[in-house]
Structures are given as structure tokens and as C-alpha cells.
Scaffold this active site. Structure first.
Site, PDB file in Angstrom:
ATOM      1  N   THR A 131       0.825  -1.205   0.000  1.00  0.00           N
ATOM      2  CA  THR A 131       0.000   0.000   0.000  1.00  0.00           C
ATOM      3  C   THR A 131       0.862   1.260   0.000  1.00  0.00           C
ATOM      4  O   THR A 131       2.007   1.231   0.451  1.00  0.00           O
ATOM      5  CB  THR A 131      -0.892  -0.010   1.262  1.00  0.00           C
ATOM      6  OG1 THR A 131      -1.448   1.276   1.462  1.00  0.00           O
ATOM      7  CG2 THR A 131      -0.096  -0.352   2.520  1.00  0.00           C
ATOM      8  N   ASP A 132       0.262   2.359  -0.450  1.00  0.00           N
ATOM      9  CA  ASP A 132       0.982   3.640  -0.384  1.00  0.00           C
ATOM     10  C   ASP A 132       1.077   4.159   1.051  1.00  0.00           C
ATOM     11  O   ASP A 132       1.837   5.077   1.333  1.00  0.00           O
ATOM     12  CB  ASP A 132       0.303   4.691  -1.281  1.00  0.00           C
ATOM     13  CG  ASP A 132      -1.140   4.998  -0.898  1.00  0.00           C
ATOM     14  OD1 ASP A 132      -1.699   4.307  -0.014  1.00  0.00           O
ATOM     15  OD2 ASP A 132      -1.723   5.938  -1.485  1.00  0.00           O
ATOM     16  N   GLU A 133       0.304   3.538   1.966  1.00  0.00           N
ATOM     17  CA  GLU A 133       0.278   4.042   3.348  1.00  0.00           C
ATOM     18  C   GLU A 133       1.620   3.838   4.064  1.00  0.00           C
ATOM     19  O   GLU A 133       1.875   4.460   5.091  1.00  0.00           O
ATOM     20  CB  GLU A 133      -0.878   3.396   4.126  1.00  0.00           C
ATOM     21  CG  GLU A 133      -2.197   3.660   3.430  1.00  0.00           C
ATOM     22  CD  GLU A 133      -3.442   3.296   4.242  1.00  0.00           C
ATOM     23  OE1 GLU A 133      -3.374   3.305   5.479  1.00  0.00           O
ATOM     24  OE2 GLU A 133      -4.472   3.008   3.615  1.00  0.00           O
ATOM     25  N   TYR A 156      -1.533  -0.638  11.011  1.00  0.00           N
ATOM     26  CA  TYR A 156      -1.719  -1.298   9.712  1.00  0.00           C
ATOM     27  C   TYR A 156      -0.547  -0.987   8.785  1.00  0.00           C
ATOM     28  O   TYR A 156       0.110  -1.893   8.254  1.00  0.00           O
ATOM     29  CB  TYR A 156      -3.031  -0.841   9.052  1.00  0.00           C
ATOM     30  CG  TYR A 156      -3.100  -1.155   7.568  1.00  0.00           C
ATOM     31  CD1 TYR A 156      -3.090  -2.466   7.102  1.00  0.00           C
ATOM     32  CD2 TYR A 156      -3.165  -0.125   6.613  1.00  0.00           C
ATOM     33  CE1 TYR A 156      -3.145  -2.751   5.741  1.00  0.00           C
ATOM     34  CE2 TYR A 156      -3.225  -0.403   5.250  1.00  0.00           C
ATOM     35  CZ  TYR A 156      -3.209  -1.713   4.818  1.00  0.00           C
ATOM     36  OH  TYR A 156      -3.248  -1.994   3.472  1.00  0.00           O
ATOM     37  N   LYS A 160       2.459  -3.407   7.197  1.00  0.00           N
ATOM     38  CA  LYS A 160       2.701  -3.556   5.760  1.00  0.00           C
ATOM     39  C   LYS A 160       4.144  -3.149   5.427  1.00  0.00           C
ATOM     40  O   LYS A 160       4.817  -3.797   4.625  1.00  0.00           O
ATOM     41  CB  LYS A 160       1.718  -2.715   4.942  1.00  0.00           C
ATOM     42  CG  LYS A 160       0.278  -3.186   4.973  1.00  0.00           C
ATOM     43  CD  LYS A 160       0.057  -4.577   4.400  1.00  0.00           C
ATOM     44  CE  LYS A 160       0.260  -4.649   2.903  1.00  0.00           C
ATOM     45  NZ  LYS A 160      -0.097  -5.992   2.362  1.00  0.00           N
TER      46      LYS A 160
HETATM   47  P1  NAD Z   1      -9.458  -7.498   2.399  1.00  0.00           P
HETATM   48  O1  NAD Z   1      -9.406  -7.238   3.872  1.00  0.00           O
HETATM   49  O2  NAD Z   1     -10.699  -7.208   1.644  1.00  0.00           O
HETATM   50  O3  NAD Z   1      -9.121  -9.039   2.122  1.00  0.00           O
HETATM   51  C1  NAD Z   1      -8.106  -9.716   2.764  1.00  0.00           C
HETATM   52  C2  NAD Z   1      -8.250 -11.211   2.455  1.00  0.00           C
HETATM   53  O4  NAD Z   1      -7.167 -11.880   3.112  1.00  0.00           O
HETATM   54  C3  NAD Z   1      -9.544 -11.817   2.980  1.00  0.00           C
HETATM   55  O5  NAD Z   1     -10.090 -12.708   2.020  1.00  0.00           O
HETATM   56  C4  NAD Z   1      -9.102 -12.606   4.202  1.00  0.00           C
HETATM   57  O6  NAD Z   1      -9.919 -13.743   4.490  1.00  0.00           O
HETATM   58  C5  NAD Z   1      -7.687 -12.995   3.823  1.00  0.00           C
HETATM   59  N1  NAD Z   1      -6.849 -13.222   5.010  1.00  0.00           N
HETATM   60  C6  NAD Z   1      -6.709 -12.396   6.072  1.00  0.00           C
HETATM   61  N2  NAD Z   1      -5.871 -12.937   6.959  1.00  0.00           N
HETATM   62  C7  NAD Z   1      -5.453 -14.115   6.427  1.00  0.00           C
HETATM   63  C8  NAD Z   1      -4.559 -15.107   6.874  1.00  0.00           C
HETATM   64  N3  NAD Z   1      -3.938 -15.023   8.046  1.00  0.00           N
HETATM   65  N4  NAD Z   1      -4.326 -16.184   6.071  1.00  0.00           N
HETATM   66  C9  NAD Z   1      -4.965 -16.282   4.874  1.00  0.00           C
HETATM   67  N5  NAD Z   1      -5.821 -15.373   4.420  1.00  0.00           N
HETATM   68  C10 NAD Z   1      -6.068 -14.300   5.188  1.00  0.00           C
HETATM   69  O7  NAD Z   1      -8.219  -6.723   1.809  1.00  0.00           O
HETATM   70  P2  NAD Z   1      -8.062  -5.957   0.404  1.00  0.00           P
HETATM   71  O8  NAD Z   1      -8.586  -4.591   0.555  1.00  0.00           O
HETATM   72  O9  NAD Z   1      -8.549  -6.813  -0.681  1.00  0.00           O
HETATM   73  O10 NAD Z   1      -6.485  -5.847   0.320  1.00  0.00           O
HETATM   74  C11 NAD Z   1      -5.695  -6.872  -0.283  1.00  0.00           C
HETATM   75  C12 NAD Z   1      -4.237  -6.486  -0.212  1.00  0.00           C
HETATM   76  O11 NAD Z   1      -4.042  -5.250  -0.912  1.00  0.00           O
HETATM   77  C13 NAD Z   1      -3.721  -6.242   1.204  1.00  0.00           C
HETATM   78  O12 NAD Z   1      -2.419  -6.750   1.290  1.00  0.00           O
HETATM   79  C14 NAD Z   1      -3.744  -4.741   1.363  1.00  0.00           C
HETATM   80  O13 NAD Z   1      -2.739  -4.322   2.261  1.00  0.00           O
HETATM   81  C15 NAD Z   1      -3.409  -4.303  -0.061  1.00  0.00           C
HETATM   82  N6  NAD Z   1      -3.930  -2.977  -0.456  1.00  0.00           N
HETATM   83  C16 NAD Z   1      -5.246  -2.656  -0.254  1.00  0.00           C
HETATM   84  C17 NAD Z   1      -5.720  -1.419  -0.675  1.00  0.00           C
HETATM   85  C18 NAD Z   1      -7.173  -1.046  -0.516  1.00  0.00           C
HETATM   86  O14 NAD Z   1      -7.532   0.102  -0.825  1.00  0.00           O
HETATM   87  N7  NAD Z   1      -8.052  -1.931  -0.095  1.00  0.00           N
HETATM   88  C19 NAD Z   1      -4.851  -0.501  -1.289  1.00  0.00           C
HETATM   89  C20 NAD Z   1      -3.509  -0.869  -1.478  1.00  0.00           C
HETATM   90  C21 NAD Z   1      -3.064  -2.110  -1.066  1.00  0.00           C
HETATM   91  P1  TYD Z   2     -10.592   4.025   4.637  1.00  0.00           P
HETATM   92  O1  TYD Z   2     -11.585   3.631   3.595  1.00  0.00           O
HETATM   93  O2  TYD Z   2     -10.645   3.371   5.971  1.00  0.00           O
HETATM   94  O3  TYD Z   2      -9.149   3.859   3.967  1.00  0.00           O
HETATM   95  P2  TYD Z   2      -7.687   4.345   4.520  1.00  0.00           P
HETATM   96  O4  TYD Z   2      -7.795   4.756   5.934  1.00  0.00           O
HETATM   97  O5  TYD Z   2      -6.895   3.088   4.358  1.00  0.00           O
HETATM   98  O6  TYD Z   2      -7.282   5.456   3.613  1.00  0.00           O
HETATM   99  O7  TYD Z   2     -10.729   5.597   4.860  1.00  0.00           O
HETATM  100  C1  TYD Z   2     -10.595   6.516   3.800  1.00  0.00           C
HETATM  101  C2  TYD Z   2     -10.686   7.908   4.386  1.00  0.00           C
HETATM  102  O8  TYD Z   2     -12.014   8.089   4.916  1.00  0.00           O
HETATM  103  C3  TYD Z   2      -9.747   8.133   5.564  1.00  0.00           C
HETATM  104  O9  TYD Z   2      -9.269   9.480   5.513  1.00  0.00           O
HETATM  105  C4  TYD Z   2     -10.625   7.933   6.786  1.00  0.00           C
HETATM  106  C5  TYD Z   2     -11.985   8.406   6.303  1.00  0.00           C
HETATM  107  N1  TYD Z   2     -13.149   7.717   6.954  1.00  0.00           N
HETATM  108  C6  TYD Z   2     -14.151   8.499   7.535  1.00  0.00           C
HETATM  109  O10 TYD Z   2     -14.129   9.734   7.535  1.00  0.00           O
HETATM  110  N2  TYD Z   2     -15.188   7.838   8.135  1.00  0.00           N
HETATM  111  C7  TYD Z   2     -15.262   6.465   8.182  1.00  0.00           C
HETATM  112  O11 TYD Z   2     -16.236   5.933   8.764  1.00  0.00           O
HETATM  113  C8  TYD Z   2     -14.232   5.704   7.549  1.00  0.00           C
HETATM  114  C9  TYD Z   2     -14.264   4.200   7.563  1.00  0.00           C
HETATM  115  C10 TYD Z   2     -13.187   6.380   6.937  1.00  0.00           C
END
Ligand code: NAD
Ligand code: TYD
Length: 348
Positions: A131-133, A156, A160
Site C-alpha cells: 500500500t501507499d500508506e 496497519y 505492511k
Molecule cells: P481485504 O481485507 O478485503 O481481504 C483480505 C483477504 O485476506 C480476505 O479474504 C481474508 O480472508 C484474507 N486473510 C486475512 N488474513 C489471512 C490469513 N492469516 N491467512 C490467509 N488469508 C487471510 O483486503 P483488500 O482490501 O482486498 O487488500 C488486499 C491487499 O491489498 C492487502 O495486502 C492490502 O494491504 C493491499 N492494499 C489494499 C488497498 C485497498 O484500498 N483496499 C490498497 C492498497 C493495497
Molecule cells: P478508509 O476507507 O478506511 O481507507 P484508509 O484509511 O486506508 O485510507 O478511509 C478513507 C478515508 O475516509 C480516511 O481518511 C478515513 C476516512 N473515513 C471516515 O471519515 N469515516 C469512516 O467511517 C471511515 C471508515 C473512513
């Protein structure tokens, strides 16, 4: 048949990646390893479950013996690691599970890949999705590039960042052929309604308050999930080993502006009077350590691999809203049970 292991394929992004690989590469056996935590849902990949090149494996990446045995049973040509705990708010209340899954789980995969490949890395690839975070927060100006120093602020992002460091270290120390991508905020179908966009869509449908943290002036860069899956496909096949690539949507929004746009679109879709959903906006206590701004410079992946987003934010948001409105059953099923307890605790 070649085999690729994708972890976390029952989650939000993972389900799009698994679907894409299963459909695009019929000659490759796709193994989807997922523990099915609260965020994992087999409904997310129901449409491909009977594909001849698809295998689902229920298992936990924190279980060393299980991961080792999976790798000794199968000669995986590649690993794409998406399994993770992914929600910042949950990492604030329960940080340890983030270390277990995101750091130790990744370590188990690294060790198993290294041991099964035995230094013969021809054609092998360990792809870690990040992630970019990890870069921390930006001020009002500037963009994250691949050389921005890591400075994670939430449990988190720290977990990562730690996993990214281990992946890179295995490349340096053992020569493991790795790639890391760091992507901005995704949105789209199958997004669990704890994150901003799906949470607010669900709340608007149900006429519930929209809890905006702090003053709502936090900025995120949003990318449609299928464009992320396309980038992962491209990087897995054409990226260079030992490189990292930033992926982003060239699409920055302050939360409050995004929420207002969402409200307008939802009013239209639901046939509500203009301005009705906006009345649900409620400013609530800020998230501790809340990063002010994320924004990605995605020029490296664009120049080197030719990737760019295929949809505008307007188009992506439209597709996303339509999907949630057409899949209320999915939404209802994931917001029953444990979700209610989580919601109560988080937004009491
Ligand atoms: P998500 O939380 O929707 O899904 C995570 C999946 O991993 C789920 O299916 C869960 O059952 C599985 N999982 C969790 N713990 C596990 C374990 N111990 N063993 C096996 N499986 C396990 O997450 P997402 O949003 O789809 O993110 C996927 C990846 O992309 C992550 O690594 C996250 O850090 C990265 N990412 C997410 C975003 C975003 O905006 N959602 C952005 C950039 C990077
Ligand atoms: P989120 O979807 O949790 O992603 P991330 O924290 O990984 O960027 O949140 C996106 C933005 O929205 C973040 O600045 C937090 C804000 N946010 C709210 O204001 N209210 C909420 O209930 C949630 C879940 C997020």
C-alpha cells in the site's frame, strides 16, 4: 500445468485478481489460499469456482507447517500475496493480529518459497501487494514516488511496511526474485462495508448517519479495483525483479467532497430529492494518527509498462454504486452478525 499461488483471493482486491488470472490464463492452475476471515467471502468468487484451472485452499498464512506443506506439495512458479488484515481502524483497536498476518504470514510465504525454489529462481516470482500508506503522510503538496522513505503512522501501515522490508531483504540476502507494488485506495464491487465508500453507500441505502472523521479534509487517491487487478497482472508478467512500482489513480479527493459526490449520485439512483442523503453527513471524532494526504506518482509503471487507469472516477463510481444496488443480498449478508458488533464498537 504451471501453478500460481494467490493469497487473500476471497477478499476485495484478491477476488478481482483471482478472477482475472483464472479467466486470462486457462493454461495456468490458479490456487487461491484464504483463511476466510470476516473480510473473506467465497461469494466474491462464486462465478469462477467451477473453472477447471481454479483451486480454492482454505488455510492460514500464519500457520508455518501448513504453508510449508502446501509448497512441498506444489511447485508454484509464482506467489501473489494479497492476504492481509487491511483496515486501519481495526489496527488501532487490535494491532497484534496485523503483525501476525501481515508480517509473520508474509515471512512464512517467503521462507516456504525460498525453501521450495532452492536457489533455482529461473521463471520464479514472489509478488507482494502493498500500500501507499507505508510512506506515511504528505502535506498539501507532493507525491509519493518509489524512493519516498517509509514512514508508516498506523499499526496497519507499520505492519505492511515491515512485510515490504522483509520481502526486499529476502531479495538482497537470498536472491529471491521479488516485486512489490504500493497502491493507493481502491474502490469497487465486493469492497467490505467497513471502508469509506462501501460503508457510506450502505448507510445511505439504510438512511443511517455518514460518520465523517474530523473535519473531512483528509485526502486520498482513489483507483477502481479492476484497474489495480490489471496492473497486478501486467507487473506480474512484465515487471522487473527486485523493483517496486507505485500504482495510483491520478485521482485525489478530499473525503468530504467525495462523500458529497456520492450523496448526489445516490439521490439520483434512489430517486430521492436532491440534497436528501447529504443530510446524513455527521462529523465524528477523528481517527488517531490520521494521515492527512496520500497521492501517488504512478509515472514509473506508466512509462515502463504502459499501465494507466481505464476508467474515470465518475465511471468507476457509477459502476460501483450500480453493483451495490444490484447486490443488496451480498451487502445484507456481510452486514449481519459480527459486523453489527464491530459497527457498534467503532461508531457508538
Ligand atoms: P481485504 O481485507 O478485503 O481481504 C483480505 C483477504 O485476506 C480476505 O479474504 C481474508 O480472508 C484474507 N486473510 C486475512 N488474513 C489471512 C490469513 N492469516 N491467512 C490467509 N488469508 C487471510 O483486503 P483488500 O482490501 O482486498 O487488500 C488486499 C491487499 O491489498 C492487502 O495486502 C492490502 O494491504 C493491499 N492494499 C489494499 C488497498 C485497498 O484500498 N483496499 C490498497 C492498497 C493495497
Ligand atoms: P478508509 O476507507 O478506511 O481507507 P484508509 O484509511 O486506508 O485510507 O478511509 C478513507 C478515508 O475516509 C480516511 O481518511 C478515513 C476516512 N473515513 C471516515 O471519515 N469515516 C469512516 O467511517 C471511515 C471508515 C473512513
Amino acid at each position: 500445468m504451471k501453478k500460481i499461488l494467490i493469497t487473500g483471493g476471497a477478499g476485495f482486491i484478491g477476488s478481482h485478481v483471482v478472477r482475472r488470472f483464472v479467466n486470462n490464463y486457462p493454461d495456468v492452475q490458479i490456487y487461491n489460499l484464504d483463511a476466510l476471515t470476516y473480510a473473506g467471502n467465497l461469494e466474491n468468487i462464486r462465478d469462477i469456482e467451477n473453472a477447471p484451472n481454479y483451486v480454492f485452499v482454505k488455510g492460514n498464512i500464519t500457520d508455518t507447517a501448513f504453508v510449508d506443506s502446501l509448497f512441498s506439495e506444489h511447485d508454484f512458479e509464482g506467489v501473489i500475496n494479497l492476504a492481509a488484515e487491511s483496515h486501519v481502524d481495526r489496527s488501532i483497536t487490535d494491532p497484534l493480529i496485523f503483525v501476525k498476518t501481515n508480517v509473520i504470514g508474509t515471512m512464512n510465504l517467503l521462507n516456504a518459497a525460498k525453501d521450495s525454489w532452492k536457489g533455482n529462481y529461473e521463471g520464479k516470482r514472489f509478488y507482494h501487494v502493498s500500500t501507499d500508506e507505508v510512506y506515511g503522510t504528505l502535506g498539501k503538496e507532493g507525491l509519493f514516488t518509489e524512493t519516498t522513505p517509509y514512514s508508516p503512522n498506523s499499526p496497519y501501515s507499520a505492519s505492511k511496511a515491515a512485510s515490504d522490508h522483509f520481502v526486499r531483504a529476502y531479495g538482497e540476502t537470498y536472491g529471491l526474485p521479488y516485486i512489490i507494488t504500493n497502491c493507493s485506495n481502491n474502490y469497487g464491487p465486493y469492497h467490505f462495508p467497513e471502508k469509506l465508500i462501501p460503508l457510506f453507500i450502505n448507510n445511505i441505502i439504510n438512511n443511517k448517519p455518514l460518520p465523517v472523521y474530523g473535519d473531512g479534509r483528509y485526502t486520498r487517491d482513489w483507483l477502481f479495483v479492476e484497474d489495480h487487478a490489471a496492473a497486478i497482472d501486467l507487473v506480474y508478467h512484465n515487471g522487473k525483479n527486485h523493483e517496486t512500482y507505485n500504482i495510483g489513480g491520478f485521482n485525489e479527493w478530499q473525503n468530504i467532497d467525495l462523500v458529497k459526490l456520492l450523496c448526489t449520485k445516490m439521490d439520483e439512483k434512489l430517486g430521492r430529492e436532491s440534497g436528501e442523503s447529504e443530510k446524513l453527513i455527521t462529523y465524528v471524532k477523528d481517527r488517531p494518527g490520521h494521515d492527512l494526504r496520500y497521492a501517488i506518482d504512478a509515472s514509473k509503471i506508466n512509462k515502463e509498462l504502459g499501465w494507466e487507469p481505464s476508467v474515470t472516477f465518475e465511471q468507476g463510481l457509477e459502476k460501483t454504486i450500480d453493483w451495490y444496488l444490484q447486490n443488496e443480498e451480498w451487502l445484507n449478508s456481510v452486514t449481519s452478525g459480527a459486523y453489527k458488533e464491530y459497527y457498534q464498537k467503532q461508531y457508538q
